[in-house]
Design an enzyme around this catalytic site. Structure first.
Site, short mmCIF file in Angstrom:
data_model
loop_
_atom_site.label_atom_id
_atom_site.label_comp_id
_atom_site.label_asym_id
_atom_site.label_seq_id
_atom_site.Cartn_x
_atom_site.Cartn_y
_atom_site.Cartn_z
N ASP A 127 -17.97 -35.61 28.92
CA ASP A 127 -17.82 -34.67 30.05
C ASP A 127 -17.49 -33.28 29.50
OD1 ASP A 127 -17.13 -35.47 33.31
OD2 ASP A 127 -16.87 -33.39 32.64
N LEU A 141 -16.02 -31.09 31.53
CA LEU A 141 -14.94 -30.70 32.44
C LEU A 141 -15.35 -29.58 33.39
CD1 LEU A 141 -11.88 -30.89 29.98
CD2 LEU A 141 -13.09 -32.73 31.16
N THR A 191 -16.59 -29.66 36.49
CA THR A 191 -16.16 -29.76 37.89
C THR A 191 -14.72 -29.25 38.04
OG1 THR A 191 -17.72 -31.54 38.35
CG2 THR A 191 -15.88 -31.33 39.88
N ASP A 229 -21.13 -30.82 26.30
CA ASP A 229 -22.11 -30.49 27.33
C ASP A 229 -23.42 -31.22 27.03
OD1 ASP A 229 -23.99 -29.24 28.95
OD2 ASP A 229 -23.06 -27.27 28.75
N THR A 265 -29.53 -39.21 44.82
CA THR A 265 -28.85 -39.16 46.12
C THR A 265 -29.81 -39.57 47.24
OG1 THR A 265 -28.06 -37.59 47.81
CG2 THR A 265 -29.24 -36.64 45.99
N SER A 285 -31.11 -28.80 49.93
CA SER A 285 -30.42 -27.73 49.21
C SER A 285 -31.01 -27.70 47.79
CB SER A 285 -28.91 -28.01 49.12
OG SER A 285 -28.70 -29.10 48.23
N TYR A 295 -29.39 -28.23 45.21
CA TYR A 295 -28.82 -29.42 44.57
C TYR A 295 -29.71 -30.64 44.83
CZ TYR A 295 -26.21 -33.78 44.69
OH TYR A 295 -25.87 -35.09 44.56
N HIS A 296 -30.06 -30.85 46.10
CA HIS A 296 -30.86 -32.03 46.42
C HIS A 296 -32.24 -31.95 45.76
CE1 HIS A 296 -27.85 -32.31 49.74
NE2 HIS A 296 -27.92 -33.58 49.39
N LYS A 352 -32.24 -33.12 42.24
CA LYS A 352 -32.29 -34.59 42.11
C LYS A 352 -33.73 -35.09 42.30
CE LYS A 352 -27.77 -35.57 41.83
NZ LYS A 352 -27.15 -36.26 40.70
N ASN A 409 -13.77 -37.38 53.13
CA ASN A 409 -12.63 -36.95 52.31
C ASN A 409 -12.07 -35.63 52.85
OD1 ASN A 409 -13.39 -39.18 50.88
ND2 ASN A 409 -13.99 -38.11 49.01
N VAL A 415 -28.97 -25.80 56.93
CA VAL A 415 -30.21 -25.93 57.70
C VAL A 415 -30.56 -27.41 57.67
CG1 VAL A 415 -32.65 -25.31 57.81
CG2 VAL A 415 -30.94 -23.60 57.12
N1 LIG Z 1 -19.59 -38.25 45.32
C1 LIG Z 1 -20.60 -38.54 46.13
O1 LIG Z 1 -20.41 -38.73 47.33
C2 LIG Z 1 -22.00 -38.66 45.58
C3 LIG Z 1 -23.01 -39.13 46.43
C4 LIG Z 1 -24.31 -39.26 45.93
C5 LIG Z 1 -24.58 -38.91 44.62
N2 LIG Z 1 -23.59 -38.42 43.82
C6 LIG Z 1 -23.91 -38.08 42.44
O2 LIG Z 1 -23.11 -38.87 41.59
C7 LIG Z 1 -22.76 -38.15 40.41
C8 LIG Z 1 -21.26 -38.14 40.26
O3 LIG Z 1 -20.69 -37.52 41.41
P1 LIG Z 1 -19.17 -37.19 41.48
O4 LIG Z 1 -18.82 -37.12 42.92
O5 LIG Z 1 -18.41 -38.07 40.57
O6 LIG Z 1 -19.19 -35.69 40.92
P2 LIG Z 1 -18.16 -34.97 39.93
O7 LIG Z 1 -18.52 -33.52 39.96
O8 LIG Z 1 -16.77 -35.34 40.27
O9 LIG Z 1 -18.55 -35.60 38.53
C9 LIG Z 1 -19.59 -35.12 37.72
C10 LIG Z 1 -19.03 -34.93 36.31
O10 LIG Z 1 -20.08 -34.48 35.45
C11 LIG Z 1 -19.57 -33.44 34.64
N3 LIG Z 1 -20.70 -32.60 34.19
C12 LIG Z 1 -21.51 -31.81 34.95
N4 LIG Z 1 -22.44 -31.21 34.17
C13 LIG Z 1 -22.21 -31.63 32.89
C14 LIG Z 1 -22.82 -31.36 31.66
N5 LIG Z 1 -23.86 -30.52 31.56
N6 LIG Z 1 -22.34 -31.97 30.54
C15 LIG Z 1 -21.28 -32.83 30.61
N7 LIG Z 1 -20.65 -33.12 31.77
C16 LIG Z 1 -21.11 -32.53 32.90
C17 LIG Z 1 -18.57 -32.70 35.50
O11 LIG Z 1 -17.61 -31.98 34.75
C18 LIG Z 1 -17.94 -33.86 36.29
O12 LIG Z 1 -16.77 -34.35 35.69
C19 LIG Z 1 -23.38 -36.77 40.56
O13 LIG Z 1 -24.60 -36.73 39.86
C20 LIG Z 1 -23.61 -36.65 42.05
O14 LIG Z 1 -24.68 -35.77 42.33
C21 LIG Z 1 -22.31 -38.31 44.28
#
Ligand SMILES: NC(=O)c1ccc[n+]([C@@H]2O[C@H](COP(=O)([O-])OP(=O)(O)OC[C@H]3O[C@@H](n4cnc5c(N)ncnc54)[C@H](O)[C@@H]3O)[C@@H](O)[C@H]2O)c1
Length: 385
Positions: free
Chosen positions: A31, A33, A35, A74, A144, A180, A182-183, A186, A240, A327
């Site tokens: 990770d 870090l 986020t 990273d 997603t 979005s 983001y979507h 994916k 949440n 939207v």
């Molecule tokens: N939480 C949800 O409701 C949900 C729903 C559907 C899909 N997702 C997907 O599940 C995955 C995890 O979601 P989450 O809620 O735990 O998100 P999160 O942001 O808490 O966790 C993602 C982690 O990846 C790390 N990260 C991001 N880019 C990075 C990089 N380039 N190198 C190394 N680390 C990196 C971030 O620091 C973070 O700790 C994501 O891909 C998200 O899109 C989440």
């Protein structure tokens, strides 16, 4: 099994690490870090305080007797990713390491580009690293349900569908419509995974997951083991966010009429489903789509349920309609197929949503005072146009 988790410091990543380690898997993770920093960037924090990665790993050892290996770095840096995968030599790699907020991706051009660049290049790096180090590694990629959008047809749990266009038949990828940047990142990931599978026969599970709610899994027996819980308008997923609003005595922020229906699941069901998919990989060389959710709710139904449970806990909250910053359709058809996970044993939610709401609200109540200064980051501000 040796499992590596990309994004191990995140909401799902840390919970899954605890579950897999408790089940006897050998767990490592990467990770950067990001986020943690990006949540601070929008002036927010996690609703439940979280420890540093080092403290978490020490706590997991002390409380559960398990060893989890953590690498800070990273995954968009290819040499680092390839070297770490080679060193760990995992049988499965779970890929969560993406920018995962739709509103964050819509802030401005810088955030849109960051999301697309980070997410697409991380996934392409993973594909190349697996091909180079060991093409037998099972890639478990988190996508997603939002990739599908809200079509008028039943959402298939498949990569391809047969169609007839102007009388001619062919097989095309399932139509997608992200809501979005983001979507869309994916959706593009999915296309890239499919292409790599066709080219090199890599083994993949592409998970289409709905929004996750909840603060706990049974392994979280010590506050040092909490996973993050976001609630602000940029990072908080809907239920949440409602829970923190209830605890702070703020109105629940329902976007528009609240008829937006999505496919939800608890944190427990998410990590359980992931364990099932890791333990039961597809045939070598196959690409498998797995829709991952347990129940369908509209965001209005979720607000009503939060209000009801908060009342049982002595908190009176109101539901307020906010102008929808996104939207999206507020009334629509929604019928996604799900058969892969039920065939592996996920036939019903392992947690009742009302019980989870109680647990979550109680957890957040312990932090009420700490969260008071963050009232200003909850109402919707990031607009799609
Ligand atoms: N939480 C949800 O409701 C949900 C729903 C559907 C899909 N997702 C997907 O599940 C995955 C995890 O979601 P989450 O809620 O735990 O998100 P999160 O942001 O808490 O966790 C993602 C982690 O990846 C790390 N990260 C991001 N880019 C990075 C990089 N380039 N190198 C190394 N680390 C990196 C971030 O620091 C973070 O700790 C994501 O891909 C998200 O899109 C989440």
């Amino acid at each position: 099994m040796k499992v590596m988790i990309l994004g191990i410091d995140g909401y799902l990543g840390w919970a899954l690490a605890l579950r897999l380690a408790a089940d006897g898997h050998e767990v490592s993770g990467i990770d950067n870090l990001y986020t943690r920093k990006a949540v601070e960037e929008v002036g927010s924090t996690t609703a439940l305080p979280i420890s540093s990665p080092e403290e978490r790993i020490t706590a997991a050892k002390e409380v559960m007797g398990v060893d989890i290996r953590f690498y800070e770095g990273d995954i968009t840096k290819y040499a680092f990713l390839q070297k770490t995968i080679r060193k760990e030599n995992p049988e499965a790699i779970v890929h969560f390491a993406e920018q995962r907020s739709a509103p964050y991706s819509m802030i401005d051009v810088k955030h849109a580009n960051y999301t697309l660049t980070n997410n697409l290049s991380g996934t392409v790096n993973l594909i190349y690293a697996v091909r180079k180090v060991d093409p037998r590694i099972h890639i478990v990629k988190m996508g997603t349900m939002g990739e599908f959008g809200t079509p008028k047809f039943d959402i298939p749990e498949a990569a391809f569908i047969d169609v007839s266009i102007n009388g001619k038949e062919d097989r095309i990828t399932v139509p997608k419509w992200g809501g979005s940047w983001y979507h869309w990142s994916k959706v593009h990931d999915t296309n890239n995974l499919l292409f790599a599978n066709r080219l090199w026969g890599l083994t993949m599970t592409d998970i289409m997951q709905g929004p996750v709610y909840g603060s706990r899994i049974p392994e979280i027996k010590d506050p040092r083991l909490f996973t993050r819980l976001d609630f602000d308008e940029v990072w908080g997923t809907v239920l949440n966010r409602y829970c923190v609003e209830a605890v702070l005595g703020m109105p629940l922020t329902q976007y528009g009429q609240g008829g937006q229906t999505r496919a939800f699941l608890s944190l427990e069901d998410s990590v359980h489903s992931l364990s099932l998919l890791i333990d039961n990989p597809p045939e070598h060389g196959n690409y498998r789509v797995a829709n991952q959710f347990t129940e369908l709710y509209s965001v209005r139904q979720l607000a009503e349920m939060t209000k009801e449970i908060a009342k049982q806990l002595g908190i009176n909250v109101q539901i307020k309609e906010f102008e929808n910053p996104r939207v999206e359709l507020e009334k629509h058809y929604y019928n996604p197929e799900i058969k892969v996970l039920p065939a592996l044993g996920l036939t019903a939610p392992r947690r009742n949503i009302r019980d989870e709401l109680k647990v979550m609200i109680r957890d957040v109540m312990e932090n009420k005072e700490r969260l008071e200064p963050y009232r200003g980051v909850i109402a919707p501000k990031t607009k799609w146009r």
